[in-house]
Design a protein around this motif. Sequence first.
Motif, mmCIF file in Angstrom:
data_model
loop_
_atom_site.group_PDB
_atom_site.id
_atom_site.type_symbol
_atom_site.label_atom_id
_atom_site.label_comp_id
_atom_site.label_asym_id
_atom_site.label_seq_id
_atom_site.Cartn_x
_atom_site.Cartn_y
_atom_site.Cartn_z
ATOM 1 N N ILE A 31 5.044 1.264 -11.878
ATOM 2 C CA ILE A 31 5.365 0.856 -10.405
ATOM 3 C C ILE A 31 4.236 0.142 -9.836
ATOM 4 O O ILE A 31 3.168 0.678 -9.593
ATOM 5 C CB ILE A 31 5.522 2.269 -9.433
ATOM 6 C CG1 ILE A 31 6.496 3.224 -10.029
ATOM 7 C CG2 ILE A 31 5.649 1.876 -7.883
ATOM 8 C CD1 ILE A 31 6.747 4.650 -9.384
ATOM 9 N N GLY A 32 4.644 -1.154 -9.397
ATOM 10 C CA GLY A 32 3.806 -1.840 -8.517
ATOM 11 C C GLY A 32 3.349 -1.660 -7.437
ATOM 12 O O GLY A 32 4.100 -1.377 -6.683
ATOM 13 N N THR A 33 2.157 -1.460 -6.970
ATOM 14 C CA THR A 33 1.858 -1.094 -5.573
ATOM 15 C C THR A 33 1.011 -2.064 -4.783
ATOM 16 O O THR A 33 1.656 -3.079 -4.576
ATOM 17 C CB THR A 33 1.141 0.223 -5.943
ATOM 18 O OG1 THR A 33 -0.178 0.210 -6.225
ATOM 19 C CG2 THR A 33 1.897 1.461 -6.435
ATOM 20 N N TYR A 40 0.188 1.134 0.026
ATOM 21 C CA TYR A 40 1.144 1.040 -0.958
ATOM 22 C C TYR A 40 0.771 1.788 -2.211
ATOM 23 O O TYR A 40 1.465 2.511 -3.046
ATOM 24 C CB TYR A 40 1.583 -0.212 -1.667
ATOM 25 C CG TYR A 40 2.651 -1.119 -0.820
ATOM 26 C CD1 TYR A 40 3.325 -0.603 0.306
ATOM 27 C CD2 TYR A 40 3.054 -2.573 -1.348
ATOM 28 C CE1 TYR A 40 4.420 -1.227 0.930
ATOM 29 C CE2 TYR A 40 3.930 -3.412 -0.763
ATOM 30 C CZ TYR A 40 4.441 -2.752 0.367
ATOM 31 O OH TYR A 40 5.490 -3.377 1.067
ATOM 32 N N PHE A 41 -0.588 1.777 -2.516
ATOM 33 C CA PHE A 41 -1.162 2.496 -3.795
ATOM 34 C C PHE A 41 -0.988 3.902 -3.696
ATOM 35 O O PHE A 41 -0.601 4.620 -4.596
ATOM 36 C CB PHE A 41 -2.649 1.987 -3.902
ATOM 37 C CG PHE A 41 -3.240 2.342 -5.113
ATOM 38 C CD1 PHE A 41 -2.921 2.117 -6.519
ATOM 39 C CD2 PHE A 41 -4.196 3.391 -5.037
ATOM 40 C CE1 PHE A 41 -3.476 2.577 -7.508
ATOM 41 C CE2 PHE A 41 -4.745 4.056 -6.370
ATOM 42 C CZ PHE A 41 -4.419 3.615 -7.437
ATOM 43 N N ALA A 73 5.636 8.237 -15.062
ATOM 44 C CA ALA A 73 5.382 6.971 -14.365
ATOM 45 C C ALA A 73 4.218 6.913 -13.743
ATOM 46 O O ALA A 73 3.147 7.695 -13.592
ATOM 47 C CB ALA A 73 6.250 7.343 -13.099
ATOM 48 N N MET A 74 3.700 5.696 -13.621
ATOM 49 C CA MET A 74 2.507 5.280 -13.465
ATOM 50 C C MET A 74 2.273 4.380 -12.328
ATOM 51 O O MET A 74 3.030 3.184 -12.294
ATOM 52 C CB MET A 74 1.687 4.607 -14.675
ATOM 53 C CG MET A 74 1.578 5.542 -15.707
ATOM 54 S SD MET A 74 1.576 4.681 -17.395
ATOM 55 C CE MET A 74 3.101 3.883 -17.371
ATOM 56 N N ALA A 75 1.496 4.484 -10.979
ATOM 57 C CA ALA A 75 1.184 3.431 -10.114
ATOM 58 C C ALA A 75 0.150 2.517 -10.577
ATOM 59 O O ALA A 75 -0.923 3.113 -11.031
ATOM 60 C CB ALA A 75 1.028 4.348 -8.852
ATOM 61 N N GLN A 76 0.613 1.332 -10.417
ATOM 62 C CA GLN A 76 -0.472 0.245 -10.837
ATOM 63 C C GLN A 76 -0.799 -0.550 -9.600
ATOM 64 O O GLN A 76 -0.090 -1.064 -8.806
ATOM 65 C CB GLN A 76 0.217 -0.473 -11.822
ATOM 66 C CG GLN A 76 0.531 -0.020 -13.121
ATOM 67 C CD GLN A 76 0.748 -0.679 -14.545
ATOM 68 O OE1 GLN A 76 0.792 -1.778 -14.223
ATOM 69 N NE2 GLN A 76 1.038 -0.105 -15.581
ATOM 70 N N GLY A 96 8.745 -1.476 -8.115
ATOM 71 C CA GLY A 96 7.513 -2.177 -7.462
ATOM 72 C C GLY A 96 7.788 -1.890 -5.849
ATOM 73 O O GLY A 96 9.013 -1.638 -5.534
ATOM 74 N N LEU A 97 6.737 -1.797 -4.984
ATOM 75 C CA LEU A 97 6.948 -1.655 -3.620
ATOM 76 C C LEU A 97 6.822 -3.231 -2.762
ATOM 77 O O LEU A 97 5.937 -3.879 -3.376
ATOM 78 C CB LEU A 97 5.959 -0.934 -3.226
ATOM 79 C CG LEU A 97 6.129 0.762 -2.966
ATOM 80 C CD1 LEU A 97 6.106 1.310 -4.354
ATOM 81 C CD2 LEU A 97 5.265 1.628 -2.413
ATOM 82 N N THR A 98 7.603 -3.459 -1.918
ATOM 83 C CA THR A 98 7.608 -4.705 -1.468
ATOM 84 C C THR A 98 8.064 -4.814 0.088
ATOM 85 O O THR A 98 8.870 -3.664 0.554
ATOM 86 C CB THR A 98 8.481 -5.725 -2.208
ATOM 87 O OG1 THR A 98 8.202 -7.045 -1.643
ATOM 88 C CG2 THR A 98 10.035 -5.427 -2.187
ATOM 89 N N GLY A 99 7.543 -5.573 0.887
ATOM 90 C CA GLY A 99 7.979 -5.682 2.264
ATOM 91 C C GLY A 99 9.613 -6.438 2.171
ATOM 92 O O GLY A 99 9.996 -7.056 1.321
ATOM 93 N N ALA A 100 10.522 -5.664 3.297
ATOM 94 C CA ALA A 100 11.838 -6.246 3.293
ATOM 95 C C ALA A 100 11.766 -7.898 3.515
ATOM 96 O O ALA A 100 12.807 -8.463 2.962
ATOM 97 C CB ALA A 100 12.422 -5.817 4.445
ATOM 98 N N ALA A 101 10.867 -8.355 4.133
ATOM 99 C CA ALA A 101 11.013 -9.886 4.345
ATOM 100 C C ALA A 101 10.761 -10.650 3.057
ATOM 101 O O ALA A 101 11.681 -11.608 2.552
ATOM 102 C CB ALA A 101 9.684 -10.389 5.314
#
Length: 336
Positions: A31-33, A40-41, A73-76, A96-101
């Motif tokens: 999971i990209g943070t 995010y991290f 699962a691993m947060a990177q 991954g986590l990302t902003g809506a825009a």
Amino acid sequence: MKFYGKLAALALSGAMMAGAAWSQEMTFFRIGTGGAGGTYFPIGGIIANAISNPPGSRPCEKGGNCGVPGLVAMAQSTNASAHNVNAVQAGQMEAGLTGAATLHFAYKGMSVFEGNQKPDVRVIANLFPEDLHLVLPKGAKLNGLADLRGKRVGIAQAGSGTQIAVELILAAHGITRDDIEEAELNNTQSAERLADGQLDAYFYAAGTPVAAMIQLDNTKGMELYNWSDEELRAGNEAVPYYIKSKIPAGTYPGVTYDVNTLAVSGILITNANQDEELIYQITKAMWSPTARKLLDGGHPKGKVITIETALDGVEGIGVPLHPGAERYYREVGVLK
């Protein structure tokens, strides 16, 4: 002899059980943070913990974690939104986590993603609002965003969703990179530079409270810029998925006033090619009682990550749900 026979039988039984446990297929899920000083991290780490159940772990029904059996699962730590969208599209990360825009622009191939469309990204869940912080040294003041001209300004790290939004918002106020001495830094680096007098201001979008800003507030102190109504309207027009928000007084102890700002939703995404059953099980695990405890106790923003808000604003972003997530939300009645 009977005693030793029982021991041998127990040993054989234990070996068979262990063999069965470790023969369970192990699946890795990255999971990209974002940067370690942001939100995010830690949130990504909580989600990774919640959905994991490595081979040999105690099952959910016996008091163990209610993650996906066999999943690790691993947060990177990454450069956040835009980096994560690129990595998920390319298959370099499973989620991954990302902003809506950023997600909207990437999926549609608009703005900085023109000619570089990301058609395979899919939504798992809406998570939490990310407030755009414009951080200033203690005692500093801006009469308006125009006062940033000629100043040393952190615009977040290259490729991040914050940087994309900040450049669009500043452009709406007639400010370009040529008008400032920009610094492409992550949140922790920006806070350190501001504390050392190497920056006059910096932008960062993250769920409050932000770890690096807490440290800055507790040491050198800081101010947050309070946006005018006109600036909020212009920012919303420049980046429609940034909407009016407020950072309440006392969120950071040294900031004793309400701060009007913009905010964007943080979204958990994956690739359309990820196995439907796997994403179904991951989505289910995210909303288990175990996950609820981890979210509530792990970070202040974890408390606002709920199944009731998991689809808030998703339709407006224009990016489809992953079929596995969609199946779960229909099953539990969240999606009609």
